[in-house]
Design a protein around this motif. Structure first.
Motif, PDB file in Angstrom:
ATOM      1  N   LYS A  64     -13.698  -2.506  -9.423  1.00 13.71           N
ATOM      2  CA  LYS A  64     -12.810  -3.594  -9.007  1.00 13.71           C
ATOM      3  C   LYS A  64     -11.378  -3.126  -8.778  1.00 13.71           C
ATOM      4  O   LYS A  64     -10.589  -3.818  -8.140  1.00 13.71           O
ATOM      5  CB  LYS A  64     -12.849  -4.711 -10.052  1.00 13.71           C
ATOM      6  CG  LYS A  64     -14.206  -5.387 -10.150  1.00 13.71           C
ATOM      7  CD  LYS A  64     -14.208  -6.513 -11.167  1.00 13.71           C
ATOM      8  CE  LYS A  64     -15.574  -7.175 -11.232  1.00 13.71           C
ATOM      9  NZ  LYS A  64     -15.616  -8.271 -12.221  1.00 13.71           N
ATOM     10  N   ASP A  65     -11.039  -1.948  -9.320  1.00 13.64           N
ATOM     11  CA  ASP A  65      -9.684  -1.423  -9.124  1.00 13.64           C
ATOM     12  C   ASP A  65      -9.547  -0.637  -7.822  1.00 13.64           C
ATOM     13  O   ASP A  65      -8.424  -0.341  -7.399  1.00 13.64           O
ATOM     14  CB  ASP A  65      -9.297  -0.505 -10.286  1.00 13.64           C
ATOM     15  CG  ASP A  65      -9.204  -1.254 -11.607  1.00 13.64           C
ATOM     16  OD1 ASP A  65      -9.044  -2.500 -11.561  1.00 13.64           O
ATOM     17  OD2 ASP A  65      -9.278  -0.608 -12.654  1.00 13.64           O
ATOM     18  N   ALA A  66     -10.685  -0.284  -7.211  1.00 14.20           N
ATOM     19  CA  ALA A  66     -10.646   0.645  -6.083  1.00 14.20           C
ATOM     20  C   ALA A  66      -9.805   0.115  -4.930  1.00 14.20           C
ATOM     21  O   ALA A  66      -8.949   0.828  -4.383  1.00 14.20           O
ATOM     22  CB  ALA A  66     -12.062   0.949  -5.613  1.00 14.20           C
ATOM     23  N   ASN A  67     -10.049  -1.127  -4.510  1.00 14.31           N
ATOM     24  CA  ASN A  67      -9.300  -1.674  -3.380  1.00 14.31           C
ATOM     25  C   ASN A  67      -7.817  -1.809  -3.705  1.00 14.31           C
ATOM     26  O   ASN A  67      -6.952  -1.543  -2.862  1.00 14.31           O
ATOM     27  CB  ASN A  67      -9.868  -3.039  -2.972  1.00 14.31           C
ATOM     28  CG  ASN A  67     -11.206  -2.908  -2.266  1.00 14.31           C
ATOM     29  OD1 ASN A  67     -11.496  -1.884  -1.662  1.00 14.31           O
ATOM     30  ND2 ASN A  67     -12.023  -3.940  -2.356  1.00 14.31           N
ATOM     31  N   ALA A  68      -7.537  -2.196  -4.952  1.00 16.67           N
ATOM     32  CA  ALA A  68      -6.136  -2.326  -5.359  1.00 16.67           C
ATOM     33  C   ALA A  68      -5.436  -0.970  -5.348  1.00 16.67           C
ATOM     34  O   ALA A  68      -4.303  -0.833  -4.875  1.00 16.67           O
ATOM     35  CB  ALA A  68      -6.048  -2.960  -6.742  1.00 16.67           C
ATOM     36  N   ASP A  69      -6.125   0.048  -5.861  1.00 20.21           N
ATOM     37  CA  ASP A  69      -5.549   1.397  -5.868  1.00 20.21           C
ATOM     38  C   ASP A  69      -5.307   1.904  -4.450  1.00 20.21           C
ATOM     39  O   ASP A  69      -4.293   2.546  -4.164  1.00 20.21           O
ATOM     40  CB  ASP A  69      -6.470   2.361  -6.611  1.00 20.21           C
ATOM     41  CG  ASP A  69      -6.504   2.100  -8.118  1.00 20.21           C
ATOM     42  OD1 ASP A  69      -5.564   1.441  -8.605  1.00 20.21           O
ATOM     43  OD2 ASP A  69      -7.467   2.527  -8.767  1.00 20.21           O
ATOM     44  N   LEU A  70      -6.286   1.621  -3.554  1.00 23.92           N
ATOM     45  CA  LEU A  70      -6.132   2.061  -2.172  1.00 23.92           C
ATOM     46  C   LEU A  70      -4.956   1.360  -1.508  1.00 23.92           C
ATOM     47  O   LEU A  70      -4.194   1.964  -0.760  1.00 23.92           O
ATOM     48  CB  LEU A  70      -7.428   1.799  -1.396  1.00 23.92           C
ATOM     49  CG  LEU A  70      -7.442   2.283   0.058  1.00 23.92           C
ATOM     50  CD1 LEU A  70      -7.279   3.801   0.109  1.00 23.92           C
ATOM     51  CD2 LEU A  70      -8.739   1.876   0.743  1.00 23.92           C
ATOM     52  N   PHE A  71      -4.781   0.060  -1.814  1.00 30.89           N
ATOM     53  CA  PHE A  71      -3.659  -0.692  -1.248  1.00 30.89           C
ATOM     54  C   PHE A  71      -2.332  -0.092  -1.718  1.00 30.89           C
ATOM     55  O   PHE A  71      -1.386   0.080  -0.930  1.00 30.89           O
ATOM     56  CB  PHE A  71      -3.743  -2.163  -1.656  1.00 30.89           C
ATOM     57  CG  PHE A  71      -2.653  -3.020  -1.069  1.00 30.89           C
ATOM     58  CD1 PHE A  71      -2.811  -3.604   0.175  1.00 30.89           C
ATOM     59  CD2 PHE A  71      -1.457  -3.218  -1.757  1.00 30.89           C
ATOM     60  CE1 PHE A  71      -1.808  -4.385   0.724  1.00 30.89           C
ATOM     61  CE2 PHE A  71      -0.445  -4.001  -1.221  1.00 30.89           C
ATOM     62  CZ  PHE A  71      -0.621  -4.585   0.033  1.00 30.89           C
ATOM     63  N   ILE A  72      -2.269   0.238  -3.005  1.00 30.96           N
ATOM     64  CA  ILE A  72      -1.047   0.845  -3.545  1.00 30.96           C
ATOM     65  C   ILE A  72      -0.739   2.159  -2.844  1.00 30.96           C
ATOM     66  O   ILE A  72       0.411   2.442  -2.471  1.00 30.96           O
ATOM     67  CB  ILE A  72      -1.188   1.061  -5.062  1.00 30.96           C
ATOM     68  CG1 ILE A  72      -1.264  -0.286  -5.788  1.00 30.96           C
ATOM     69  CG2 ILE A  72      -0.040   1.909  -5.616  1.00 30.96           C
ATOM     70  CD1 ILE A  72      -1.654  -0.175  -7.254  1.00 30.96           C
ATOM     71  N   LYS A  73      -1.788   2.963  -2.617  1.00 35.67           N
ATOM     72  CA  LYS A  73      -1.608   4.252  -1.951  1.00 35.67           C
ATOM     73  C   LYS A  73      -1.102   4.055  -0.526  1.00 35.67           C
ATOM     74  O   LYS A  73      -0.129   4.706  -0.097  1.00 35.67           O
ATOM     75  CB  LYS A  73      -2.933   5.014  -1.946  1.00 35.67           C
ATOM     76  CG  LYS A  73      -2.889   6.316  -1.186  1.00 35.67           C
ATOM     77  CD  LYS A  73      -4.262   6.958  -1.115  1.00 35.67           C
ATOM     78  CE  LYS A  73      -4.222   8.210  -0.245  1.00 35.67           C
ATOM     79  NZ  LYS A  73      -5.568   8.825  -0.076  1.00 35.67           N
ATOM     80  N   LEU A  74      -1.750   3.152   0.224  1.00 37.43           N
ATOM     81  CA  LEU A  74      -1.367   2.916   1.614  1.00 37.43           C
ATOM     82  C   LEU A  74       0.027   2.286   1.704  1.00 37.43           C
ATOM     83  O   LEU A  74       0.805   2.600   2.614  1.00 37.43           O
ATOM     84  CB  LEU A  74      -2.408   2.031   2.296  1.00 37.43           C
ATOM     85  CG  LEU A  74      -3.805   2.647   2.464  1.00 37.43           C
ATOM     86  CD1 LEU A  74      -4.774   1.629   3.052  1.00 37.43           C
ATOM     87  CD2 LEU A  74      -3.753   3.886   3.337  1.00 37.43           C
ATOM     88  N   TYR A  75       0.319   1.428   0.750  1.00 34.76           N
ATOM     89  CA  TYR A  75       1.643   0.794   0.733  1.00 34.76           C
ATOM     90  C   TYR A  75       2.728   1.857   0.591  1.00 34.76           C
ATOM     91  O   TYR A  75       3.763   1.845   1.271  1.00 34.76           O
ATOM     92  CB  TYR A  75       1.722  -0.208  -0.416  1.00 34.76           C
ATOM     93  CG  TYR A  75       3.032  -0.972  -0.493  1.00 34.76           C
ATOM     94  CD1 TYR A  75       3.196  -2.166   0.191  1.00 34.76           C
ATOM     95  CD2 TYR A  75       4.099  -0.469  -1.244  1.00 34.76           C
ATOM     96  CE1 TYR A  75       4.410  -2.862   0.132  1.00 34.76           C
ATOM     97  CE2 TYR A  75       5.313  -1.154  -1.300  1.00 34.76           C
ATOM     98  CZ  TYR A  75       5.457  -2.355  -0.622  1.00 34.76           C
ATOM     99  OH  TYR A  75       6.643  -3.020  -0.679  1.00 34.76           O
ATOM    100  N   GLY A  76       2.453   2.806  -0.312  1.00 34.59           N
ATOM    101  CA  GLY A  76       3.409   3.876  -0.516  1.00 34.59           C
ATOM    102  C   GLY A  76       3.590   4.736   0.722  1.00 34.59           C
ATOM    103  O   GLY A  76       4.695   5.158   1.051  1.00 34.59           O
ATOM    104  N   GLU A  77       2.474   5.006   1.427  1.00 35.92           N
ATOM    105  CA  GLU A  77       2.562   5.804   2.643  1.00 35.92           C
ATOM    106  C   GLU A  77       3.336   5.084   3.746  1.00 35.92           C
ATOM    107  O   GLU A  77       4.056   5.708   4.524  1.00 35.92           O
ATOM    108  CB  GLU A  77       1.155   6.147   3.123  1.00 35.92           C
ATOM    109  CG  GLU A  77       0.408   7.109   2.196  1.00 35.92           C
ATOM    110  CD  GLU A  77      -1.028   7.341   2.639  1.00 35.92           C
ATOM    111  OE1 GLU A  77      -1.460   6.687   3.618  1.00 35.92           O
ATOM    112  OE2 GLU A  77      -1.713   8.158   2.005  1.00 35.92           O
ATOM    113  N   ILE A  78       3.183   3.765   3.806  1.00 31.59           N
ATOM    114  CA  ILE A  78       3.850   2.993   4.857  1.00 31.59           C
ATOM    115  C   ILE A  78       5.369   2.963   4.626  1.00 31.59           C
ATOM    116  O   ILE A  78       6.148   3.168   5.563  1.00 31.59           O
ATOM    117  CB  ILE A  78       3.284   1.550   4.900  1.00 31.59           C
ATOM    118  CG1 ILE A  78       1.843   1.576   5.415  1.00 31.59           C
ATOM    119  CG2 ILE A  78       4.159   0.659   5.803  1.00 31.59           C
ATOM    120  CD1 ILE A  78       1.143   0.233   5.289  1.00 31.59           C
TER     121      ILE A  78
END
Length: 423
Positions: free
Chosen positions: A407-421
């Motif tokens: 359940k954390d996977a999508n949230a973690d991916l969002f955090i990663k992509l947010y940081g890249e953006i």
């Protein structure tokens, strides 16, 4: 106590049907035609049987005696089957080896109708319907039909939809696993096909046992599944291994692009250089048709060595069986020999057996798609991977790679992509 008698219901001077009259006690009577006829003048009301005054009548007399004995034998051996007109008609046909090809209440006949009309059957999909069953679906029904025919020989009766009681299904499932030695998932697929057929047959007003809709479709437990994949590191070892045979180099190319395209073996082997598309003048995509879903998917081509293969040395097509043989040899040469527990086919029994084996012996074309899904899981968003691999549900995708929902996977991916953006 059951009783079997015969009678005719007309006195006209012409051949009339002979009916069998089965009494099961307590006002439970069943009467159907036997398929035999006789002129009333040759019928004895006293003995309730044909007069033995001609060779034809003698033969009819003997046939009725044979049927009477057969019905009693079936009654004595029947275990919780519904005894009705359908059952009695089936027993008459069985006794005299008659085949009612038009009787779609017989499961084998109904499956044949499904197979014969496969190209014109309407299949419900998201957003509407599509026309025609896929070949893999047809093959699945053919396999179930063959199993049903074999089981009919074993139990010495033709199988109708009305026969599918809980006891019958339990015995059939046990036969598939204990006698036929089918894997759990294979046995389950046959039961799932029967359940699907029952639901459809009932809609067509064919008499179906009420239990049919409660057939339990079981599945192999996660801990009993043995999934083989090739990691990025192993793929790099295979890529750099020196190979002398052209057949091995060709098989390696299929393996390398297969583990990066994420497609089923047969779909991959049907891919053509003409399916490659460019973006900004550079190779970017390949379009592959998925037979099972009957749709095209677009696969990105990003790895430098994969781009090189599809641009300069696109592998020539070979059979899936040959490719399975060659990639095992390639992996052996590359030293992919870790000892693992896995299932491998026993040529003598035709069944898979669980053994400890070198990993290269367990590698097949099916590992390509699983490797793709496993290697890129959590590195690429799951919906993106599913769009390429062709999975329609995340639960199925996760089961395919033997992973549990994170359940954390999508949230973690969002955090990663947010940081890249924003960085």
């Amino acid at each position: 106590m059951a009783a079997v008698n015969y009678r005719i219901r007309s006195k006209e001077n012409k051949d009339v049907p002979i009916k069998v009259y089965l009494s099961l006690g307590r006002k439970n009577f069943i009467e159907v035609n036997t398929g035999f006829t006789i002129n009333p003048k040759d019928w004895s009301d006293k003995t309730k049987s044909p007069k033995q005054n001609t060779a034809v009548n003698k033969q009819t007399f003997n046939n009725l005696k044979k049927l009477e004995s057969f019905i009693f034998d079936c009654l004595n051996s029947t275990d919780s089957f519904l005894i009705d007109k359908l059952w009695l008609k089936a027993k008459i046909n069985e006794c005299f080896s008659r085949i009612e090809k038009t009787d779609i209440g017989l499961v084998a006949n109904y499956i044949q109708e499904v197979i014969d009309t496969a190209n014109t059957r309407k299949i419900k999909i998201k957003g509407g319907y599509k026309l025609g069953l896929s070949q893999s679906r047809v093959n699945s029904f053919i396999s179930t039909q063959n199993v049903i025919k074999e089981y009919q020989i074993k139990i010495k009766k033709q199988i109708h939809f009305i026969d599918f009681t809980e006891t019958w299904i339990d015995k059939f499932g046990s036969w598939l696993i204990d006698d036929k030695k089918y894997a759990i998932n294979t046995a389950s697929k046959h039961l799932a096909n029967l359940k699907t057929l029952c639901i459809e047959a009932e809609r067509k007003e064919i008499v179906v046992n009420p239990f049919a809709k409660h057939i339990i479709v079981f599945a192999e437990a996660d801990e009993d599944r043995y999934i083989q994949t090739l990691s990025f590191e192993e793929l790099e070892v295979i890529r750099k291994t020196e190979l002398t045979r052209e057949a091995h180099r060709n098989a390696r190319n299929w393996l390398l692009i297969g583990c990066d395209f994420g497609q089923r073996g047969n779909d991959l082997l049907n891919a053509l250089p003409s399916n490659i598309r460019l973006k900004d003048g550079r190779i970017a995509y390949i379009d592959i048709f998925q037979q099972k879903s009957q749709k095209w998917v677009t696969v990105p081509i990003v790895k430098p060595y994969v781009i090189d293969i599809v641009q300069n040395n696109f592998p020539y097509k070979i059979s899936a069986q040959k490719l399975n043989d060659y990639i095992k040899e390639v992996c052996e040469i590359a030293g992919i020999n870790q000892i693992l527990e896995g299932k491998i086919m026993n040529a003598e029994t035709g069944r898979k057996e669980l053994k400890l084996l070198e990993k290269y012996k367990l590698i097949t074309t099916h590992c390509f798609r699983r490797s793709f899904c496993t290697n890129y899981y959590k590195k690429i968003s799951t919906p993106t991977l599913m769009g390429i691999s062709g999975h329609t549900k995340e639960s199925i995708f996760l089961k395919y790679i033997n992973k549990h929902e994170d359940k954390d996977a999508n949230a973690d991916l969002f955090i990663k992509l947010y940081g890249e953006i924003y960085n």
